[in-house]
Design an enzyme around this catalytic site. Structure first.
Site, PDB file in Angstrom:
ATOM      1  N   GLU A  57      -7.490  27.969   0.938  1.00 47.15           N
ATOM      2  CA  GLU A  57      -8.220  29.223   0.817  1.00 47.15           C
ATOM      3  C   GLU A  57      -9.365  28.971  -0.165  1.00 47.15           C
ATOM      4  O   GLU A  57      -9.124  28.471  -1.267  1.00 47.15           O
ATOM      5  CB  GLU A  57      -7.282  30.323   0.291  1.00 47.15           C
ATOM      6  CG  GLU A  57      -7.949  31.667   0.306  1.00 47.15           C
ATOM      7  CD  GLU A  57      -7.064  32.807  -0.204  1.00 47.15           C
ATOM      8  OE1 GLU A  57      -5.862  32.591  -0.423  1.00 47.15           O
ATOM      9  OE2 GLU A  57      -7.626  33.902  -0.378  1.00 47.15           O
TER      10      GLU A  57
ATOM     11  N   ARG B 231       6.677  21.701  -2.912  1.00 46.84           N
ATOM     12  CA  ARG B 231       5.361  21.551  -3.515  1.00 46.84           C
ATOM     13  C   ARG B 231       5.424  20.600  -4.699  1.00 46.84           C
ATOM     14  O   ARG B 231       6.490  20.330  -5.240  1.00 46.84           O
ATOM     15  CB  ARG B 231       4.771  22.913  -3.900  1.00 46.84           C
ATOM     16  CG  ARG B 231       5.620  23.743  -4.832  1.00 46.84           C
ATOM     17  CD  ARG B 231       5.047  25.156  -5.010  1.00 46.84           C
ATOM     18  NE  ARG B 231       3.756  25.167  -5.646  1.00 46.84           N
ATOM     19  CZ  ARG B 231       2.658  25.720  -5.109  1.00 46.84           C
ATOM     20  NH1 ARG B 231       2.704  26.294  -3.930  1.00 46.84           N
ATOM     21  NH2 ARG B 231       1.517  25.707  -5.748  1.00 46.84           N
TER      22      ARG B 231
ATOM     23  N   LYS C 127      -3.321  27.900  -8.484  1.00 47.18           N
ATOM     24  CA  LYS C 127      -4.760  28.185  -8.492  1.00 47.18           C
ATOM     25  C   LYS C 127      -5.076  29.395  -9.360  1.00 47.18           C
ATOM     26  O   LYS C 127      -6.094  29.437 -10.044  1.00 47.18           O
ATOM     27  CB  LYS C 127      -5.241  28.450  -7.066  1.00 47.18           C
ATOM     28  CG  LYS C 127      -6.078  27.331  -6.511  1.00 47.18           C
ATOM     29  CD  LYS C 127      -6.810  27.770  -5.274  1.00 47.18           C
ATOM     30  CE  LYS C 127      -5.893  27.905  -4.094  1.00 47.18           C
ATOM     31  NZ  LYS C 127      -6.589  28.260  -2.869  1.00 47.18           N
TER      32      LYS C 127
HETATM   33  P1  ATP Z   1      -2.988  30.487  -3.115  1.00 44.66           P
HETATM   34  O1  ATP Z   1      -2.030  31.174  -4.020  1.00 44.66           O
HETATM   35  O2  ATP Z   1      -4.411  30.729  -3.471  1.00 44.66           O
HETATM   36  O3  ATP Z   1      -2.675  30.611  -1.657  1.00 44.66           O
HETATM   37  P2  ATP Z   1      -2.220  27.752  -2.738  1.00 44.66           P
HETATM   38  O4  ATP Z   1      -1.823  26.843  -3.839  1.00 44.66           O
HETATM   39  O5  ATP Z   1      -1.257  28.089  -1.668  1.00 44.66           O
HETATM   40  O6  ATP Z   1      -2.755  28.990  -3.512  1.00 44.66           O
HETATM   41  P3  ATP Z   1      -4.087  27.082  -0.656  1.00 44.66           P
HETATM   42  O7  ATP Z   1      -5.544  26.890  -0.784  1.00 44.66           O
HETATM   43  O8  ATP Z   1      -3.606  28.194   0.179  1.00 44.66           O
HETATM   44  O9  ATP Z   1      -3.542  27.208  -2.127  1.00 44.66           O
HETATM   45  O10 ATP Z   1      -3.389  25.731  -0.238  1.00 44.66           O
HETATM   46  C1  ATP Z   1      -3.813  24.906   0.799  1.00 44.66           C
HETATM   47  C2  ATP Z   1      -2.691  24.004   1.204  1.00 44.66           C
HETATM   48  O11 ATP Z   1      -2.272  23.206   0.118  1.00 44.66           O
HETATM   49  C3  ATP Z   1      -1.474  24.807   1.666  1.00 44.66           C
HETATM   50  O12 ATP Z   1      -0.997  24.234   2.860  1.00 44.66           O
HETATM   51  C4  ATP Z   1      -0.510  24.661   0.546  1.00 44.66           C
HETATM   52  O13 ATP Z   1       0.808  24.688   1.000  1.00 44.66           O
HETATM   53  C5  ATP Z   1      -0.875  23.296  -0.047  1.00 44.66           C
HETATM   54  N1  ATP Z   1      -0.533  23.253  -1.460  1.00 44.66           N
HETATM   55  C6  ATP Z   1      -0.983  24.072  -2.428  1.00 44.66           C
HETATM   56  N2  ATP Z   1      -0.399  23.782  -3.608  1.00 44.66           N
HETATM   57  C7  ATP Z   1       0.424  22.732  -3.395  1.00 44.66           C
HETATM   58  C8  ATP Z   1       1.309  21.960  -4.221  1.00 44.66           C
HETATM   59  N3  ATP Z   1       1.452  22.215  -5.515  1.00 44.66           N
HETATM   60  N4  ATP Z   1       1.999  20.960  -3.634  1.00 44.66           N
HETATM   61  C9  ATP Z   1       1.847  20.681  -2.342  1.00 44.66           C
HETATM   62  N5  ATP Z   1       1.049  21.362  -1.516  1.00 44.66           N
HETATM   63  C10 ATP Z   1       0.330  22.378  -2.018  1.00 44.66           C
HETATM   64 MG    MG Z   2      -1.954  29.571   0.081  1.00 46.54          MG
END
Ligand code: ATP
Ligand code: MG
Length: 563
Positions: A37, A263, A273
């Protein structure tokens, strides 16, 4: 073609893919996606997800779509889109050839919603958010139906069209999937799938005032893009039944499956984030690319090599088990990648002047030094040596313990690539602080001279007073002082490490560092790995980041934490 290997030793996702290929389920090839996002910069957790998604695409000769999940215009911004593309490319993945946006499909999402309404699978609810929450039930109690749940298809179509036309205010109506208010899974209790948001979208402007909810848009997009394996983190496990419901109830070009993995949680830092955004907004750091941040941009500026980050992601692997990875694992990958490539140089971080009283005034000689101890092809360079040099303040001790083998009154030490010197006299200022040492050198102890191999116990680094370059050196430590920032009842900001940045204004580096490019890491002997700061360093004023120390000074702490 996919290489001929067995599934043994592979993570569970690759095993599933192997089985799907075996059974002929994915005869058109493997397609994954990485769906950030654009509401912040990518961080080390995203690197794990990218290594998985882009990695699988490469290993199976498939493709990975970079999809901007831009369905929530409130927090999204083009500057984040740009940073994400840059970071993905820098990490070594293809960010351009298959790039999409969820907003490319706004028309399609709308059609899908109409289909659900027409099939009696969605309805417009006119309760307030508060009322909807009250009727949703709890983990132990079933939900209750909204009084609007049985609206006719015609009425729903009319209201939904008018939502789209902008006739209603935010929150006045929402579109909900009609699934099961008594489901033990709260995600299936008639989840919202569209809401009114009268906000300009960074790509579609004011064309839309209704926006799809994540679960609905995500499943639909995966199916529209013929994703074969939709890989996400464990918190979406409970959303999978909704994901499957959306796909089952719409006539879409493919039927993807979602799989969840744990994660990445990294000790002494955060991978949220929202929290990272707080650090930036509240100016606890200088920006998203502050070298202390666990963002890709921060790690790049800090001097972490992209292959080290990829290597780290490979080491931690993909499982379904939640755990916290030690920072030392990432830092070791960084050291391992820097050690073979970083040229060695001499730099004094906290200078103490040494006058070599028996060295002729006005004389200078060039000493030869190896650029890399293990790599003869890295060549050699010259170090100017003269009567006045700088050494590290902590390489001198006036009242030294017996086992202190560096400079002390009457003690001898070898200067790296140069002579053995002896400390004859300690000069102090009025306040009693040591400001200078007077030493004498032994001319026969230089390389090539008869006593070149004369042994003394300590060797220290040095630079010429006259020819060395001034530099500002920034030493970084962990951003947080506890392994799990924000644990317990404490606000994560209270766990910030007050000593995470130390700026040394008076450092001196050997002249070969002049004009060094910001993507060339160096090892300052005995002090760690360093790189010129991409934002602040210039030919006039060197500003240098310490990438990492030579050894893990936190190891003891981490062992204690674990015990
Ligand atoms: P938000 O709360 O803004 O959704 P998010 O950490 O989920 O935060 P995204 O931009 O939606 O951020 O994440 C993009 C991809 O990265 C998603 O598929 C998410 O599952 C993966 N991702 C995010 N944080 C992690 C993490 N700590 N470990 C592994 N994968 C991650
Ligand atoms: Mg997300």
């Amino acid at each position: 073609m996919k290489e001929e290997t067995t599934s043994a030793g592979k993570d569970f996702i690759r095993q599933i893919i192997d089985a799907d290929l075996e059974s002929g389920k994915c005869s058109d090839g493997i397609i994954t996606r990485f769906p950030p996002e654009p509401n912040g910069y990518l961080h080390i957790g995203h690197a794990k997800s990218m290594c998985l998604n882009f990695g699988i695409a490469a290993e199976y000769s498939g493709s990975c779509i970079l999809r901007f999940d831009d369905t929530n215009p409130v927090k999204e911004d083009q500057k984040f889109v740009d940073s994400i593309i840059k970071d993905i490319r820098w990490l070594g993945f293809d960010s351009e050839s298959r790039l999409t946006h969820a907003s490319d499909y706004f028309e399609k999402f709308y059609d899908c919603a109409i289909t659900l309404i027409e099939h009696g699978k969605a309805y417009v609810d006119s309760l307030s958010a508060e009322e909807i929450r009250e009727l949703r039930g709890t983990l132990t109690e079933p939900g209750k139906p909204s009084p609007y749940r049985e609206r006719s298809v015609a009425e729903n179509l009319d209201l939904f069209a008018r939502m789209k036309a902008g006739e209603f205010a935010d929150g006045e109506h929402i579109l909900r999937a009609k699934i099961d208010m008594a489901s033990p899974n709260i995600n299936l209790r008639d989840p919202a799938i569209y809401r009114i948001r009268k906000i300009t979208h960074q790509r579609t402007g004011d064309s839309w005032c209704i926006y799809p909810m994540y679960d609905f848009a995500h499943a639909t997009t995966d199916a529209l893009e013929s994703i074969t394996h939709s890989l996400c983190t464990l918190e979406f496990e409970d959303h999978r039944p909704l994901y499957d419901w959306v796909i089952k109830n719409l006539d879409l070009p493919s039927e993807p499956n979602q799989y969840e993995f744990s994660r990445l949680n990294l000790a002494y830092t955060i991978t949220s984030k929202r929290k990272l955004a707080t650090l930036v907004e509240e100016q606890k750091v200088v920006g998203w690319d502050d070298p202390r941040m666990p963002t890709i941009a921060g790690m790049r500026r800090r001097g972490y090599p992209a292959p080290a980050i990829r290597d780290f992601c490979g080491r931690i692997g993909i499982t379904k088990k939640e755990n916290i990875i030690e920072m030392g694992v990432l830092e070791n990958s960084v050291r391992e990648h820097l050690n073979p490539i970083a040229h060695r140089v001499l730099a004094v971080l906290n200078p103490l002047k040494v006058v070599i009283t028996n060295y002729p005034e006005g004389q200078e000689e060039m000493l030869v030094a190896d650029n890399h101890p293990m790599d003869p092809e890295a060549g050699q360079r010259e170090l100017p040596f003269s009567r006045e040099i700088y050494v590290e303040q902590n390489d001198f001790m006036e009242e030294a313990p017996r086992k202190f083998f560096r400079l002390k009154p009457g003690g001898e030490v070898r200067l790296r690539y140069a002579y053995i010197i002896r400390c004859d006299e300690v000069i102090k200022n009025a306040a009693g602080e040591v400001i200078e040492l007077h030493c004498s050198y032994d001319p026969a102890t230089k390389s090539g001279m008869p006593d070149a191999n004369r042994k003394v116990k300590g060797t220290i680094h040095w630079v010429s007073c006259d020819k060395s370059l001034p530099a500002e050196v920034r030493l970084y430590d962990r951003l947080f002082s506890v392994a799990r920032p924000g644990s317990g009842d404490t606000d994560f900001l209270e766990h910030l490490n007050p000593g995470s940045l130390e700026v040394l204004h008076g450092a001196r580096v050997e002249p070969s560092v002049k004009g060094i490019s910001t993507d060339v890491p160096l090892q300052f002997e005995r002090n760690g790995y360093f790189v010129a700061d991409s934002e602040n360093s210039s030919p006039e004023q060197l500003v240098i980041n310490r990438v990492i120390t030579l050894r893990d000074s936190w190891l003891k702490q981490e062992k204690a934490d674990r015990a």
